[in-house]
Scaffold this motif. Sequence first.
Motif, short mmCIF file in Angstrom:
data_model
loop_
_atom_site.label_atom_id
_atom_site.label_comp_id
_atom_site.label_asym_id
_atom_site.label_seq_id
_atom_site.Cartn_x
_atom_site.Cartn_y
_atom_site.Cartn_z
N GLY A 1 24.71 8.64 -11.98
CA GLY A 1 24.79 10.09 -12.08
C GLY A 1 23.52 10.75 -12.60
O GLY A 1 23.51 11.94 -12.88
N LYS A 2 22.46 9.97 -12.73
CA LYS A 2 21.18 10.50 -13.23
C LYS A 2 20.34 10.99 -12.05
O LYS A 2 20.24 10.32 -11.02
N GLY A 3 19.72 12.18 -12.20
CA GLY A 3 18.84 12.72 -11.17
C GLY A 3 17.74 11.74 -10.83
O GLY A 3 17.17 11.10 -11.71
N LEU A 4 17.43 11.60 -9.56
CA LEU A 4 16.47 10.61 -9.09
C LEU A 4 15.19 11.31 -8.60
O LEU A 4 15.19 11.93 -7.55
N PRO A 5 14.10 11.21 -9.38
CA PRO A 5 12.85 11.86 -8.96
C PRO A 5 12.12 11.05 -7.89
O PRO A 5 12.31 9.85 -7.77
N GLY A 6 11.28 11.74 -7.10
CA GLY A 6 10.41 11.06 -6.15
C GLY A 6 11.08 10.57 -4.89
O GLY A 6 10.49 9.77 -4.15
N VAL A 7 12.28 11.04 -4.59
CA VAL A 7 12.94 10.66 -3.34
C VAL A 7 12.30 11.49 -2.22
O VAL A 7 12.19 12.71 -2.32
N GLU A 8 11.87 10.83 -1.17
CA GLU A 8 11.27 11.51 -0.01
C GLU A 8 12.40 12.03 0.88
O GLU A 8 13.21 11.25 1.38
N ILE A 9 12.45 13.34 1.03
CA ILE A 9 13.46 13.96 1.88
C ILE A 9 12.74 14.50 3.09
O ILE A 9 11.82 15.30 2.98
N SER A 10 13.13 14.03 4.27
CA SER A 10 12.46 14.48 5.49
C SER A 10 13.51 14.98 6.47
O SER A 10 14.63 14.49 6.52
N SER A 11 13.12 16.00 7.21
CA SER A 11 13.99 16.56 8.23
C SER A 11 13.28 16.49 9.56
O SER A 11 12.07 16.70 9.63
N LYS A 12 14.02 16.15 10.59
CA LYS A 12 13.42 16.02 11.90
C LYS A 12 14.25 16.82 12.90
O LYS A 12 15.46 16.69 12.95
N ASP A 13 13.55 17.66 13.67
CA ASP A 13 14.20 18.31 14.79
C ASP A 13 13.47 17.88 16.05
O ASP A 13 12.76 16.88 16.05
N SER B 1 14.34 16.15 -11.94
CA SER B 1 15.79 16.21 -12.12
C SER B 1 16.56 15.80 -10.87
O SER B 1 17.78 15.78 -10.85
N GLY B 2 15.81 15.47 -9.79
CA GLY B 2 16.45 15.04 -8.55
C GLY B 2 16.76 16.17 -7.59
O GLY B 2 17.39 15.96 -6.57
N SER B 3 16.30 17.39 -7.90
CA SER B 3 16.58 18.51 -7.01
C SER B 3 15.53 18.62 -5.91
O SER B 3 14.41 18.14 -6.07
N TYR B 4 15.91 19.27 -4.82
CA TYR B 4 14.98 19.50 -3.72
C TYR B 4 15.34 20.79 -3.01
O TYR B 4 16.44 21.33 -3.16
N TYR B 5 14.38 21.27 -2.18
CA TYR B 5 14.52 22.52 -1.46
C TYR B 5 13.63 22.45 -0.23
O TYR B 5 12.47 22.11 -0.33
N LEU B 6 14.18 22.72 0.93
CA LEU B 6 13.41 22.75 2.18
C LEU B 6 13.73 24.02 2.95
O LEU B 6 14.90 24.38 3.08
N SER B 7 12.70 24.71 3.46
CA SER B 7 12.89 25.84 4.37
C SER B 7 12.71 25.33 5.79
O SER B 7 11.70 24.68 6.09
N LEU B 8 13.68 25.62 6.63
CA LEU B 8 13.66 25.12 8.00
C LEU B 8 13.96 26.23 8.99
O LEU B 8 14.42 27.30 8.61
N SER B 9 13.74 25.96 10.25
CA SER B 9 14.05 26.90 11.33
C SER B 9 15.46 26.65 11.84
O SER B 9 16.08 25.66 11.52
N VAL B 10 15.93 27.56 12.67
CA VAL B 10 17.25 27.42 13.29
C VAL B 10 17.29 26.12 14.06
O VAL B 10 16.34 25.77 14.75
#
Length: 110
Positions: A35-47, A59-68
């Motif tokens: 239950g501990k936040g995990l830093p340094g995780v690579e989050i990738s999105s592919k369209d 703290s394990g948080s992330y934020y990505l701005s993406l297109s429709v």
Amino acid sequence: MKKLIVLMVLSLFVCGVTKATTAGDIFGYVHDTNGKGLPGVEISSKDDCKVCSEKTTGSGSYYLSLSVGNYKIKYEKEGYQTQNSDINLLKNERKSIEIVVMVANPIPIN
């Protein structure tokens, strides 16, 4: 003068189209199995056209701005099993992805 007006109208059109395809944001937290936040995780999105990536904060948080569009979100960190999520973003949508739990890879015994 006509060319300048045409160029200005075309510029406004391109900006308007770009703005219209901006969907919004995805955000969330990545935790370990304790239950501990995990830093340094690579989050990738592919369209269909591009790949966007970001790393989680301390703290394990992330934020990505993406297109429709439709995306496959991948969560990767060395020593942990990769996680995947499929999402669909609509225009001006903010989507919270439930907490992602990363499971540590088992340590091989020699």
